[in-house]
Design a protein around this motif. Structure first.
Motif, PDB file in Angstrom:
ATOM      1  N   ARG B  24       0.822  -1.200   0.000  1.00 42.35           N
ATOM      2  CA  ARG B  24       0.000   0.000   0.000  1.00 42.35           C
ATOM      3  C   ARG B  24       0.857   1.251   0.000  1.00 42.35           C
ATOM      4  O   ARG B  24       0.518   2.248  -0.637  1.00 42.35           O
ATOM      5  CB  ARG B  24      -0.918   0.013   1.226  1.00 42.35           C
ATOM      6  CG  ARG B  24      -1.975  -1.049   1.212  1.00 42.35           C
ATOM      7  CD  ARG B  24      -2.908  -0.935   0.043  1.00 42.35           C
ATOM      8  NE  ARG B  24      -3.683   0.312   0.081  1.00 42.35           N
ATOM      9  CZ  ARG B  24      -4.512   0.707  -0.857  1.00 42.35           C
ATOM     10  NH1 ARG B  24      -4.654  -0.016  -1.961  1.00 42.35           N
ATOM     11  NH2 ARG B  24      -5.177   1.830  -0.745  1.00 42.35           N
ATOM     12  N   LYS B  26       3.550   1.557  -1.457  1.00 40.40           N
ATOM     13  CA  LYS B  26       4.004   1.719  -2.841  1.00 40.40           C
ATOM     14  C   LYS B  26       2.828   2.003  -3.774  1.00 40.40           C
ATOM     15  O   LYS B  26       2.981   1.953  -4.981  1.00 40.40           O
ATOM     16  CB  LYS B  26       4.722   0.445  -3.289  1.00 40.40           C
ATOM     17  CG  LYS B  26       6.083   0.248  -2.656  1.00 40.40           C
ATOM     18  CD  LYS B  26       7.083   1.184  -3.319  1.00 40.40           C
ATOM     19  CE  LYS B  26       8.398   1.162  -2.579  1.00 40.40           C
ATOM     20  NZ  LYS B  26       9.401   1.959  -3.254  1.00 40.40           N
ATOM     21  N   ARG B  27       1.650   2.228  -3.213  1.00 41.49           N
ATOM     22  CA  ARG B  27       0.433   2.545  -3.983  1.00 41.49           C
ATOM     23  C   ARG B  27       0.081   1.451  -4.987  1.00 41.49           C
ATOM     24  O   ARG B  27      -0.368   1.732  -6.100  1.00 41.49           O
ATOM     25  CB  ARG B  27       0.564   3.886  -4.702  1.00 41.49           C
ATOM     26  CG  ARG B  27       1.262   4.963  -3.875  1.00 41.49           C
ATOM     27  CD  ARG B  27       0.852   6.362  -4.276  1.00 41.49           C
ATOM     28  NE  ARG B  27      -0.296   6.808  -3.492  1.00 41.49           N
ATOM     29  CZ  ARG B  27      -1.493   7.058  -3.991  1.00 41.49           C
ATOM     30  NH1 ARG B  27      -1.721   6.909  -5.268  1.00 41.49           N
ATOM     31  NH2 ARG B  27      -2.477   7.449  -3.210  1.00 41.49           N
ATOM     32  N   MET B  28       0.289   0.205  -4.590  1.00 41.44           N
ATOM     33  CA  MET B  28      -0.062  -0.895  -5.485  1.00 41.44           C
ATOM     34  C   MET B  28      -1.565  -1.131  -5.509  1.00 41.44           C
ATOM     35  O   MET B  28      -2.282  -0.772  -4.583  1.00 41.44           O
ATOM     36  CB  MET B  28       0.644  -2.174  -5.040  1.00 41.44           C
ATOM     37  CG  MET B  28       2.137  -2.149  -5.315  1.00 41.44           C
ATOM     38  SD  MET B  28       2.854  -3.760  -4.927  1.00 41.44           S
ATOM     39  CE  MET B  28       4.556  -3.459  -5.409  1.00 41.44           C
ATOM     40  N   GLY B  32      -1.168  -6.280  -6.837  1.00 46.20           N
ATOM     41  CA  GLY B  32       0.104  -6.086  -6.153  1.00 46.20           C
ATOM     42  C   GLY B  32       0.009  -6.402  -4.672  1.00 46.20           C
ATOM     43  O   GLY B  32       0.894  -7.044  -4.097  1.00 46.20           O
ATOM     44  N   ILE B  39       4.091 -13.274  -1.248  1.00 49.33           N
ATOM     45  CA  ILE B  39       5.549 -13.450  -1.307  1.00 49.33           C
ATOM     46  C   ILE B  39       6.167 -13.259   0.071  1.00 49.33           C
ATOM     47  O   ILE B  39       7.068 -13.998   0.475  1.00 49.33           O
ATOM     48  CB  ILE B  39       6.166 -12.470  -2.331  1.00 49.33           C
ATOM     49  CG1 ILE B  39       5.813 -12.909  -3.757  1.00 49.33           C
ATOM     50  CG2 ILE B  39       7.672 -12.359  -2.146  1.00 49.33           C
ATOM     51  CD1 ILE B  39       6.229 -11.924  -4.826  1.00 49.33           C
ATOM     52  N   ILE B 138      12.525  -6.545  -2.561  1.00 46.23           N
ATOM     53  CA  ILE B 138      13.018  -6.537  -3.942  1.00 46.23           C
ATOM     54  C   ILE B 138      11.866  -6.231  -4.904  1.00 46.23           C
ATOM     55  O   ILE B 138      12.004  -5.394  -5.799  1.00 46.23           O
ATOM     56  CB  ILE B 138      13.701  -7.875  -4.292  1.00 46.23           C
ATOM     57  CG1 ILE B 138      15.033  -7.997  -3.538  1.00 46.23           C
ATOM     58  CG2 ILE B 138      13.934  -7.990  -5.803  1.00 46.23           C
ATOM     59  CD1 ILE B 138      15.731  -9.330  -3.704  1.00 46.23           C
ATOM     60  N   VAL B 139      10.722  -6.887  -4.709  1.00 50.31           N
ATOM     61  CA  VAL B 139       9.564  -6.627  -5.573  1.00 50.31           C
ATOM     62  C   VAL B 139       9.097  -5.180  -5.426  1.00 50.31           C
ATOM     63  O   VAL B 139       8.666  -4.558  -6.398  1.00 50.31           O
ATOM     64  CB  VAL B 139       8.415  -7.613  -5.260  1.00 50.31           C
ATOM     65  CG1 VAL B 139       7.129  -7.199  -5.960  1.00 50.31           C
ATOM     66  CG2 VAL B 139       8.798  -9.024  -5.664  1.00 50.31           C
ATOM     67  N   CYS B 140       9.218  -4.624  -4.216  1.00 44.63           N
ATOM     68  CA  CYS B 140       8.808  -3.237  -3.989  1.00 44.63           C
ATOM     69  C   CYS B 140       9.903  -2.241  -4.341  1.00 44.63           C
ATOM     70  O   CYS B 140       9.782  -1.051  -4.061  1.00 44.63           O
ATOM     71  CB  CYS B 140       8.380  -3.051  -2.539  1.00 44.63           C
ATOM     72  SG  CYS B 140       6.815  -3.865  -2.165  1.00 44.63           S
ATOM     73  N   ASN B 141      10.983  -2.741  -4.970  1.00 43.61           N
ATOM     74  CA  ASN B 141      12.059  -1.877  -5.460  1.00 43.61           C
ATOM     75  C   ASN B 141      12.756  -1.097  -4.350  1.00 43.61           C
ATOM     76  O   ASN B 141      13.019   0.097  -4.473  1.00 43.61           O
ATOM     77  CB  ASN B 141      11.486  -0.917  -6.527  1.00 43.61           C
ATOM     78  CG  ASN B 141      12.553  -0.410  -7.476  1.00 43.61           C
ATOM     79  OD1 ASN B 141      13.614  -1.016  -7.607  1.00 43.61           O
ATOM     80  ND2 ASN B 141      12.280   0.699  -8.127  1.00 43.61           N
ATOM     81  N   GLU B 142      13.068  -1.804  -3.258  1.00 42.97           N
ATOM     82  CA  GLU B 142      13.818  -1.240  -2.141  1.00 42.97           C
ATOM     83  C   GLU B 142      15.028  -2.115  -1.848  1.00 42.97           C
ATOM     84  O   GLU B 142      14.979  -3.322  -2.085  1.00 42.97           O
ATOM     85  CB  GLU B 142      12.953  -1.225  -0.868  1.00 42.97           C
ATOM     86  CG  GLU B 142      11.677  -0.438  -0.947  1.00 42.97           C
ATOM     87  CD  GLU B 142      11.905   1.049  -0.740  1.00 42.97           C
ATOM     88  OE1 GLU B 142      13.037   1.429  -0.389  1.00 42.97           O
ATOM     89  OE2 GLU B 142      10.954   1.820  -0.940  1.00 42.97           O
ATOM     90  N   VAL B 143      16.090  -1.518  -1.312  1.00 46.18           N
ATOM     91  CA  VAL B 143      17.170  -2.331  -0.752  1.00 46.18           C
ATOM     92  C   VAL B 143      16.598  -3.046   0.467  1.00 46.18           C
ATOM     93  O   VAL B 143      16.010  -2.392   1.333  1.00 46.18           O
ATOM     94  CB  VAL B 143      18.366  -1.455  -0.338  1.00 46.18           C
ATOM     95  CG1 VAL B 143      19.441  -2.316   0.315  1.00 46.18           C
ATOM     96  CG2 VAL B 143      18.939  -0.724  -1.544  1.00 46.18           C
ATOM     97  N   PRO B 144      16.733  -4.385   0.547  1.00 47.06           N
ATOM     98  CA  PRO B 144      16.087  -5.111   1.650  1.00 47.06           C
ATOM     99  C   PRO B 144      16.425  -4.526   3.024  1.00 47.06           C
ATOM    100  O   PRO B 144      17.590  -4.379   3.382  1.00 47.06           O
ATOM    101  CB  PRO B 144      16.626  -6.537   1.486  1.00 47.06           C
ATOM    102  CG  PRO B 144      16.868  -6.651   0.016  1.00 47.06           C
ATOM    103  CD  PRO B 144      17.360  -5.294  -0.406  1.00 47.06           C
ATOM    104  N   PHE B 147      18.912  -6.078   5.458  1.00 43.52           N
ATOM    105  CA  PHE B 147      20.336  -6.019   5.124  1.00 43.52           C
ATOM    106  C   PHE B 147      20.971  -4.695   5.531  1.00 43.52           C
ATOM    107  O   PHE B 147      22.161  -4.500   5.378  1.00 43.52           O
ATOM    108  CB  PHE B 147      20.553  -6.183   3.612  1.00 43.52           C
ATOM    109  CG  PHE B 147      20.223  -7.549   3.103  1.00 43.52           C
ATOM    110  CD1 PHE B 147      20.130  -8.643   3.951  1.00 43.52           C
ATOM    111  CD2 PHE B 147      20.026  -7.761   1.739  1.00 43.52           C
ATOM    112  CE1 PHE B 147      19.822  -9.897   3.471  1.00 43.52           C
ATOM    113  CE2 PHE B 147      19.718  -9.021   1.257  1.00 43.52           C
ATOM    114  CZ  PHE B 147      19.617 -10.089   2.117  1.00 43.52           C
TER     115      PHE B 147
END
Lengths: 201, 201, 201
Positions: B24, B26-28, B32, B39, B138-144, B147
């Motif tokens: 949410r 990420k405005r999916m 999504g 996932i 990763i799917v949300c386009n962020e550095v995990p 980590f």
């Protein structure tokens, strides 16, 4: 220690080292540094084995490599700046070129063993050689370097994989084909680096 | 309903819920939201099973969990703001800590069953515990997150996995080793949250 | 050439073409263009087969498709601007809708063959239909389009997959169920595009 064991360890260390650097640039903590180093070193071979359905994975049967990267991650994090100064860029490029040759030819050879058709086998060679770095860049939230810098990296792996496949079709001895193709990839990579060659877009 | 079934569902719901929130943010859209929740809840165990070549996957034999997340995604999307206010942060952290303990120990135990060497088994425990969140990021386009935030999350899973492995080597009963290690991970996670502990970089 | 072979090639070409465009937008080189096109065309089916543990993969036994994409990548890179002008948006959308229908129904049918429960089979249909594009976007460092644009794309695949499952439960002939469900997905997709329908968030 045999020569091939030594080179294998070198190739894995180079992969891990490039993972350390990228993870630190992204300001990751110890967990990130270890994971990214591990993925960079073993990601290409792991993806190939999953696609070909081969088990157990290399790093599962050789846990000493995973432990080595773990220990290095513990040690390397505080020392990474010093390490980067100690190790010259030339040395990294050379070790990386050797790793590219070895990983790629190991990939194409095991795909041929598994009865893959020729073009697929050459793709498996390239995947083994470059996808460690691709997965590293995806985890680090970057467009994979190898897809956009125009440097002939995957191309070297591709040409060398075909050299191996042709030599095997001509029934040249397995070990001779393996070593000369791996050497060809490493040499081509070093030459293209030396003369700063670029692919057109 | 048995206690373990209840905790299992709780752990999956917590994973899904953290996926809802991230999707949410990420405005999916609905697709999504469902995918990211799925996932997050099942990604870690799925990756472990692919690496170990175990099938069928957990969520394939228990489709009721997939359906549950699907229904929640339909309902949750419009209600997510209300949900976040209803559920206190404390409750989320507690449920997440329980999930981390259970998933990690389930991972290390099944890796040990599959004959993995010890260090690899401990890695499988950590992968099962944390890679749902890694794949979500990763799917949300962020550095995990896991980590880079320096919080001892993977470390808790790692230490608890080793506690389980050592207890099994000492031939302590399987169920006792399982529950005490899972409890250890959850408790360690909650303590480190309570006292806001950080790893050095 | 049979009709189904022709449609299959069309669907793969459309996937590859959307990969070409995205890779070029990200200023990738030849290696990136080929890889992203390949992942877009075959990523969904490959992920499904890995989850179901089916081998050999489709593109491994049909290396002609991999070679086709390789040749197109060599040719397309300099021509991509011309290509985009030659091929109207309408044509792309139509071909893409046909591809979505075919890939999704192929996915759900093979999951049903493998004895999957119904909801999981429908998920496999959707995964086969949409995950090529999802993986393309992840490699290109974007939040997957299909998760956020609110257009009924995955939904079409989902509904059509259920239509197939219900027709099979009612013991309608396999081929009839297959073709009518695939046509349903493509038609629904085209209608939703024509009338610019959106999902609420």
């Amino acid at each position: 220690m045999t020569l091939i064991k030594f080179i294998e360890i070198m190739a894995i260390l180079v992969g891990a080292f490039s993972g350390f650097i990228e993870a630190r640039r992204k300001r990751m903590d110890l967990v990130g540094v270890f994971t990214v180093a591990f993925i960079t070193a073993f990601g290409g071979g792991t993806l190939r084995d999953i696609l070909l359905d081969r088990r157990p994975l290399f790093w599962v049967t050789h846990q000493e490599y995973a432990i080595l990267i773990f220990v290095l991650a513990l040690v390397a994090s505080p020392l990474i700046r010093t390490l980067r100064q100690m190790v010259s860029e030339r040395l990294i490029v050379i070790a990386d070129a050797i790793g590219l040759g070895l990983f790629s030819i190991a990939g194409v050879a095991s795909a041929l063993d598994a009865g893959m058709p020729l073009f697929i086998a050459s793709m498996m060679g390239v995947i083994t050689g470059i996808f460690g770095g691709v997965l590293r860049d995806i985890v680090c939230n970057e467009v994979p370097m190898v897809f956009r810098d125009g440097k002939p990296y995957a191309i070297c792996a591709f040409l060398g994989s075909w050299m191996f496949l042709i030599m095997r079709k001509l029934e040249m001895p397995h070990d001779f084909a393996l070593w000369s193709s791996a050497t060809f990839i490493s040499a081509l990579r070093l030459l293209s680096w030396k003369f700063d060659m670029r692919l057109g877009r």
